[in-house]
Design a protein around this motif. Structure first.
Motif, PDB file in Angstrom:
ATOM      1  N   ALA A 146       0.831  -1.211   0.000  1.00  0.00           N
ATOM      2  CA  ALA A 146       0.000   0.000   0.000  1.00  0.00           C
ATOM      3  C   ALA A 146       0.865   1.261   0.000  1.00  0.00           C
ATOM      4  N   LEU A 147       1.971   1.229   0.728  1.00  0.00           N
ATOM      5  CA  LEU A 147       2.868   2.389   0.772  1.00  0.00           C
ATOM      6  C   LEU A 147       3.502   2.668  -0.583  1.00  0.00           C
ATOM      7  N   ILE A 148       3.798   1.610  -1.323  1.00  0.00           N
ATOM      8  CA  ILE A 148       4.389   1.796  -2.656  1.00  0.00           C
ATOM      9  C   ILE A 148       3.414   2.517  -3.573  1.00  0.00           C
ATOM     10  N   ASP A 149       2.177   2.029  -3.623  1.00  0.00           N
ATOM     11  CA  ASP A 149       1.189   2.657  -4.499  1.00  0.00           C
ATOM     12  C   ASP A 149       0.836   4.063  -4.022  1.00  0.00           C
ATOM     13  N   ASN A 150       0.828   4.249  -2.710  1.00  0.00           N
ATOM     14  CA  ASN A 150       0.546   5.586  -2.194  1.00  0.00           C
ATOM     15  C   ASN A 150       1.674   6.564  -2.554  1.00  0.00           C
ATOM     16  N   GLU A 217      16.988  -6.149  15.814  1.00  0.00           N
ATOM     17  CA  GLU A 217      17.871  -5.263  15.061  1.00  0.00           C
ATOM     18  C   GLU A 217      18.173  -5.845  13.682  1.00  0.00           C
ATOM     19  N   ASP A 218      18.457  -7.132  13.648  1.00  0.00           N
ATOM     20  CA  ASP A 218      18.712  -7.808  12.372  1.00  0.00           C
ATOM     21  C   ASP A 218      17.454  -7.818  11.516  1.00  0.00           C
ATOM     22  N   LEU A 219      16.301  -8.021  12.159  1.00  0.00           N
ATOM     23  CA  LEU A 219      15.024  -8.004  11.437  1.00  0.00           C
ATOM     24  C   LEU A 219      14.819  -6.664  10.739  1.00  0.00           C
ATOM     25  N   LYS A 220      15.023  -5.575  11.469  1.00  0.00           N
ATOM     26  CA  LYS A 220      14.835  -4.243  10.890  1.00  0.00           C
ATOM     27  C   LYS A 220      15.825  -3.994   9.747  1.00  0.00           C
ATOM     28  N   ALA A 221      17.064  -4.410   9.930  1.00  0.00           N
ATOM     29  CA  ALA A 221      18.073  -4.201   8.895  1.00  0.00           C
ATOM     30  C   ALA A 221      17.722  -4.976   7.630  1.00  0.00           C
ATOM     31  N   ARG A 222      17.261  -6.206   7.801  1.00  0.00           N
ATOM     32  CA  ARG A 222      16.887  -7.031   6.643  1.00  0.00           C
ATOM     33  C   ARG A 222      15.668  -6.441   5.930  1.00  0.00           C
ATOM     34  N   LEU A 223      14.691  -5.986   6.706  1.00  0.00           N
ATOM     35  CA  LEU A 223      13.509  -5.366   6.097  1.00  0.00           C
ATOM     36  C   LEU A 223      13.907  -4.143   5.278  1.00  0.00           C
ATOM     37  N   SER A 224      14.868  -3.388   5.776  1.00  0.00           N
ATOM     38  CA  SER A 224      15.280  -2.161   5.083  1.00  0.00           C
ATOM     39  C   SER A 224      15.914  -2.464   3.729  1.00  0.00           C
ATOM     40  N   ARG A 225      16.480  -3.666   3.574  1.00  0.00           N
ATOM     41  CA  ARG A 225      17.187  -4.023   2.335  1.00  0.00           C
ATOM     42  C   ARG A 225      16.277  -4.617   1.273  1.00  0.00           C
ATOM     43  N   ILE A 226      15.016  -4.835   1.571  1.00  0.00           N
ATOM     44  CA  ILE A 226      14.091  -5.406   0.577  1.00  0.00           C
ATOM     45  C   ILE A 226      14.032  -4.510  -0.653  1.00  0.00           C
ATOM     46  N   LYS A 234      16.345   2.221 -13.874  1.00  0.00           N
ATOM     47  CA  LYS A 234      16.573   0.809 -13.541  1.00  0.00           C
ATOM     48  C   LYS A 234      17.452   0.589 -12.316  1.00  0.00           C
ATOM     49  N   GLU A 235      17.489   1.570 -11.408  1.00  0.00           N
ATOM     50  CA  GLU A 235      18.212   1.390 -10.153  1.00  0.00           C
ATOM     51  C   GLU A 235      17.256   0.808  -9.102  1.00  0.00           C
ATOM     52  N   PRO A 236      17.759  -0.115  -8.253  1.00  0.00           N
ATOM     53  CA  PRO A 236      16.877  -0.719  -7.247  1.00  0.00           C
ATOM     54  C   PRO A 236      16.415   0.282  -6.198  1.00  0.00           C
ATOM     55  N   ILE A 237      15.160   0.174  -5.804  1.00  0.00           N
ATOM     56  CA  ILE A 237      14.579   1.005  -4.754  1.00  0.00           C
ATOM     57  C   ILE A 237      14.199   0.076  -3.606  1.00  0.00           C
ATOM     58  N   THR A 238      14.592   0.453  -2.392  1.00  0.00           N
ATOM     59  CA  THR A 238      14.429  -0.415  -1.239  1.00  0.00           C
ATOM     60  C   THR A 238      13.428   0.139  -0.227  1.00  0.00           C
ATOM     61  N   VAL A 239      13.121  -0.696   0.752  1.00  0.00           N
ATOM     62  CA  VAL A 239      12.264  -0.266   1.855  1.00  0.00           C
ATOM     63  C   VAL A 239      12.889   0.917   2.591  1.00  0.00           C
ATOM     64  N   LYS A 240      14.213   0.911   2.711  1.00  0.00           N
ATOM     65  CA  LYS A 240      14.890   2.030   3.370  1.00  0.00           C
ATOM     66  C   LYS A 240      14.657   3.336   2.621  1.00  0.00           C
ATOM     67  N   ASP A 241      14.666   3.267   1.291  1.00  0.00           N
ATOM     68  CA  ASP A 241      14.383   4.466   0.493  1.00  0.00           C
ATOM     69  C   ASP A 241      12.981   4.995   0.780  1.00  0.00           C
ATOM     70  N   LEU A 242      12.075   4.077   1.034  1.00  0.00           N
ATOM     71  CA  LEU A 242      10.687   4.451   1.298  1.00  0.00           C
ATOM     72  C   LEU A 242      10.498   4.884   2.754  1.00  0.00           C
ATOM     73  N   GLY A 243      11.436   4.499   3.637  1.00  0.00           N
ATOM     74  CA  GLY A 243      11.351   4.861   5.050  1.00  0.00           C
ATOM     75  C   GLY A 243      10.351   4.035   5.831  1.00  0.00           C
ATOM     76  N   ALA A 244      10.122   2.785   5.417  1.00  0.00           N
ATOM     77  CA  ALA A 244       9.051   1.989   6.012  1.00  0.00           C
ATOM     78  C   ALA A 244       9.537   0.912   6.976  1.00  0.00           C
ATOM     79  N   GLU A 245      10.851   0.748   7.144  1.00  0.00           N
ATOM     80  CA  GLU A 245      11.352  -0.378   7.939  1.00  0.00           C
ATOM     81  C   GLU A 245      10.918  -0.326   9.398  1.00  0.00           C
ATOM     82  N   GLY A 246      10.771   0.858   9.939  1.00  0.00           N
ATOM     83  CA  GLY A 246      10.355   0.988  11.330  1.00  0.00           C
ATOM     84  C   GLY A 246       8.947   0.465  11.557  1.00  0.00           C
ATOM     85  N   ALA A 247       8.019   0.870  10.716  1.00  0.00           N
ATOM     86  CA  ALA A 247       6.626   0.425  10.864  1.00  0.00           C
ATOM     87  C   ALA A 247       6.496  -1.070  10.640  1.00  0.00           C
TER      88      ALA A 247
END
Length: 560
Positions: A146-150, A217-226, A234-247
Motif C-alpha cells: 500500500a505504501l508503494i502505491d501511495n 535489530e537484524d530483522l529491521k536491517a533485513r527489512l530495510s534491504r528489501i 533501472k536502479e533498485p529502490i528499497t524499503v529504506k528508500d521508502l522509510g518503512a522499515e520501522g513500521a
C-alpha cells in the motif's frame, strides 16, 4: 486396533495437555522469559538466546524425505515421533517445526501438525490462527504494498517505474483468481492503474526474513534491504528508500518470538515460521532452531518436501546464515511412496508389488547420495503403513543395508515415541560413531550459474540448465548490482527431482528450465524460478475446507 479407528483430531482432542508453564519449566525457562497465549501456547522471548550465548548447542537432527507423492510420507509425524522417542531413551530432546499455512490446511494437504500419536498440540490452534504470526506477516507485507502505491499517487519522488514494481500483495489462502490482476481502476482518486497480483503469505520475503533474522535489530536491517521496485533508470529502490522499515518491524515485534507448545507425550516443541520449500526456503525459524539446540541435547527439526528442496536449503542457506553445523539427517521413506515412484497408481498401492518397489528405490538412492555430498551421517526412517507387506518391508530393509545405510522401521503414528525407539537409537549411534565433515554444497563466491549448476547436477541429478531470455538479463542485472555473492533458493516442483512433476522416480540427464531470477536482498538469497512453479496455489476440486466444521459442543471437526 482401536487407535487406528481414531482420526488425528480425535486423538488430539482426547489428550490431556499440561499447562504451558509446566512445559516451559521443563526447559528451565523463567517466568519473565515467556508470555502465555492461553493455557497451552506461549511466546518465548528471543532474548533467551542472549542469555544462552555461551551455552554449547546440542545436536541438530534434520528430518527430510524422498520426493513426496499423493500417498503421503509422514515427515512431520516422524519428526514429532523421533523427538518423543529420544526422550524415551533418556535423551533431552526438543522439536522445532514450521507453522502450517491456511492455504494447504484449507486446500488439499490438510493439517500439518503431525498425526496419530505423534502430534503437536493444540493441533486445532496450530493449524488455524495459532498466535497470529502469519497474520502479522501478511499485514506487514500488504502495508508495504500500500505504501508503494501511495508513494506513486502522492508524487513519486523516488521515480518508481510502475512497470518495474516487484512487490506483490499476499494472502494466506489458496486463490488462483488473484495470481494476476489490474489495480488502481476507477479514476485518479484510486491510484495508478497497473498490473499486480497476489502470492501466498508463506512465499513472502518477509516470511523468509522473519525466519532468518537473529534479533529485532537484524530483522529491521533485513527489512530495510528489501528491493521493492526499480526506478526509471533501472536502479533498485528499497524499503529504506521508502522509510518503512520501522513500521514493518513494529508489526512483527511479537511474531519474531518463537512459539512454544507440546506434543501428545509432552515433549516441548517450538513451532515458528512457515515458508514453503517448493517456492521459498522451507525451514522453521533460525532462532527457534538455535533456541531448541541451546535448551536441549538434541534438536529435532524438519525441512519441507524432499532432500532436493527443503534439506538443500536448510543446509546451504539456514545453517550457513546461523553458522551452525547439523549432526545428522533422517531420510523418511515409505513403501507406498516408493511404489508410486516405481510406477504404481495410488489406487493400486495396497497390492504387494516388489518389482515396482525395486524400481522406486532409485529415488531414495538419489537422496542418500545428496546428503552424502554434504558429508553428513544419515539414517533411513521407514515409516510403516498398515498396507505394507512383510516381503516389501524386508526388501526395503535389506536394500538399505546392501547400500550401506542405517535403516529402521518406525511406527510413530500408532505407537507414538515407543514406535520410534529403534530409530532414535540409530540416530544417536550415527552421531556418536560416524564422521561428520559437513560443508555447504557451493561457495558464496561462486557465480550464480555455478551455484545453480552444482545443485542441478549434485542434488537433482540433472544434465544442464537453460535460462530464458528474461533470466539472462536478470543475471546481468544481479552482477551489476553486486548481488552475485548471495546463496540461491530454487523454486521447483516437489514431486520430481526435475522441474517436471510427472517425471517421478529418478530421471537423469534432464534440463532445468529457469524462467526468472528474483533478488530477495532482505532475506539474503536469490530465488530461481523453474518450470511452471506457482507462488499462489489454487484449491483442488474437493478442498479440505468442505470437511471442516464445528460439532454441537463447539469442537472443531474434520480438520485432519
Amino acid at each position: 486396533m482401536v487407535q487406528q479407528q481414531l482420526s488425528d483430531i480425535d486423538i488430539a482432542q482426547s489428550t490431556e495437555l499440561l499447562p504451558i508453564q509446566t512445559i516451559a519449566q521443563q526447559l528451565n525457562l523463567k517466568a519473565d522469559q515467556y508470555e502465555c497465549y492461553g493455557r497451552h501456547k506461549a511466546k518465548v522471548s528471543i532474548d533467551v538466546l542472549k542469555d544462552l550465548q555461551h551455552q554449547k548447542p546440542g545436536h541438530i537432527v534434520l528430518v527430510t524425505s524422498i520426493n513426496p507423492t499423493a500417498s503421503g510420507e509422514g515427515k512431520s509425524t516422524l519428526t514429532v515421533g523421533l523427538g518423543q522417542a529420544l526422550n524415551k531413551i533418556g535423551k533431552n530432546a526438543v522439536i522445532a517445526l514450521r507453522e502450517p499455512s491456511l492455504g494447504p490446511v484449507m486446500g488439499m494437504k490438510g493439517g500439518a501438525a503431525g498425526g496419530g500419536y505423534s502430534q503437536i498440540l493444540p493441533m486445532e490452534d496450530i493449524n488455524l490462527h495459532f498466535t497470529g504470526d502469519l497474520h502479522a506477516i501478511t499485514s506487514a507485507h500488504n502495508l508495504l504494498a500500500a505504501l508503494i502505491d501511495n508513494h506513486i499517487h502522492q508524487g513519486n519522488s523516488l521515480h518508481i517505474d510502475p512497470q518495474r514494481i516487484v512487490w506483490k500483495r499476499v494472502l494466506d489462502l489458496n486463490d488462483r483468481a488473484l495470481r494476476q490482476m489490474v489495480i488502481g481502476l476507477g479514476g485518479p482518486a484510486n491510484g495508478t492503474p497497473r498490473e499486480d497480483g497476489f502470492d501466498i503469505t508463506v512465499a513472502s520475503e518477509i516470511m523468509a526474513i522473519l525466519c532468518l533474522a537473529m534479533d529485532l535489530e537484524d530483522l529491521k536491517a533485513r527489512l530495510s534491504r528489501i528491493v521493492i521496485a526499480y526506478s526509471d533508470n533501472k536502479e533498485p529502490i528499497t524499503v529504506k528508500d521508502l522509510g518503512a522499515e520501522g513500521a514493518l518491524t513494529v508489526l512483527l515485534k511479537d511474531a519474531i518470538h518463537p512459539n512454544l507448545v507440546q506434543t501428545i507425550e509432552h515433549t516441548p516443541a517450538f513451532v515458528h515460521g512457515g515458508p514453503f520449500a517448493n517456492i521459498a526456503h522451507g525451514c522453521s525459524s533460525l532462532v527457534a532452531t538455535m533456541m531448541a539446540a541451546k535448551l536441549a541435547d538434541y534438536c529435532v527439526t524438519e525441512a519441507g518436501f524432499g532432500a532436493d528442496l527443503g534439506a538443500e536449503k536448510f543446509l546451504d542457506i539456514k545453517m550457513r546464515t546461523g553458522d551452525l553445523k547439523p549432526s545428522a539427517v533422517v531420510i523418511v521413506a515409505t513403501v507406498r511412496a516408493l511404489k508410486m515412484h516405481g510406477g504404481v497408481a495410488k489406487s493400486d498401492l495396497q497390492k504387494e508389488n516388489l518389482e515396482a518397489l525395486q524400481q522406486g528405490v532409485a529415488n531414495l538412492k538419489k537422496h542418500m547420495e545428496t546428503i552424502s555430498h554434504y558429508g553428513l551421517p544419515y539414517v533411513i526412517a521407514i515409516n510403516r503403513f498398515t498396507t505394507d507387506t512383510e516381503a516389501e518391508l524386508a526388501f526395503l530393509i535389506d536394500w538399505c543395508k546392501a547400500n550401506g545405510a542405517r535403516a529402521e522401521l518406525a511406527n510413530v503414528w500408532e505407537e507414538g515415541g515407543q514406535g520410534g525407539i529403534a530409530l532414535a537409537e540409530a540416530v544417536v549411534a550415527a552421531i556418536d560413531q560416524e564422521s561428520n565433515a559437513f560443508q555447504p554444497l557451493y561457495a558464496l563466491h561462486d557465480s550464480i550459474e555455478e551455484k545453480i549448476n552444482q545443485i542441478v547436477k549434485k542434488v537433482y541429478g540433472g544434465g544442464r540448465i537453460e535460462f530464458s531470455a528474461t533470466a539472462k538479463k536478470q543475471l546481468q542485472a544481479i552482477a551489476a548490482h553486486g548481488w552475485e555473492h548471495l546463496p540461491i533458493c530454487i523454486a521447483k516442483t516437489q514431486y520430481s527431482l526435475s522441474d517436471d512433476p510427472t517425471k517421478v522416480g529418478r530421471p537423469e540427464g534432464f534440463t532445468i528450465h529457469i524462467r526468472e531470477l528474483v533478488p530477495r536482498i532482505g532475506a539474503g538469497f536469490i530465488v530461481v524460478m523453474t518450470g511452471s512453479i506457482l507462488t499462489m496455489p489454487g484449491l483442488p476440486k474437493q478442498p479440505a475446507t468442505l470437511n471442516i466444521g464445528l460439532n454441537a459442543d463447539g469442537q472443531v471437526e474434520g480438520l485432519f
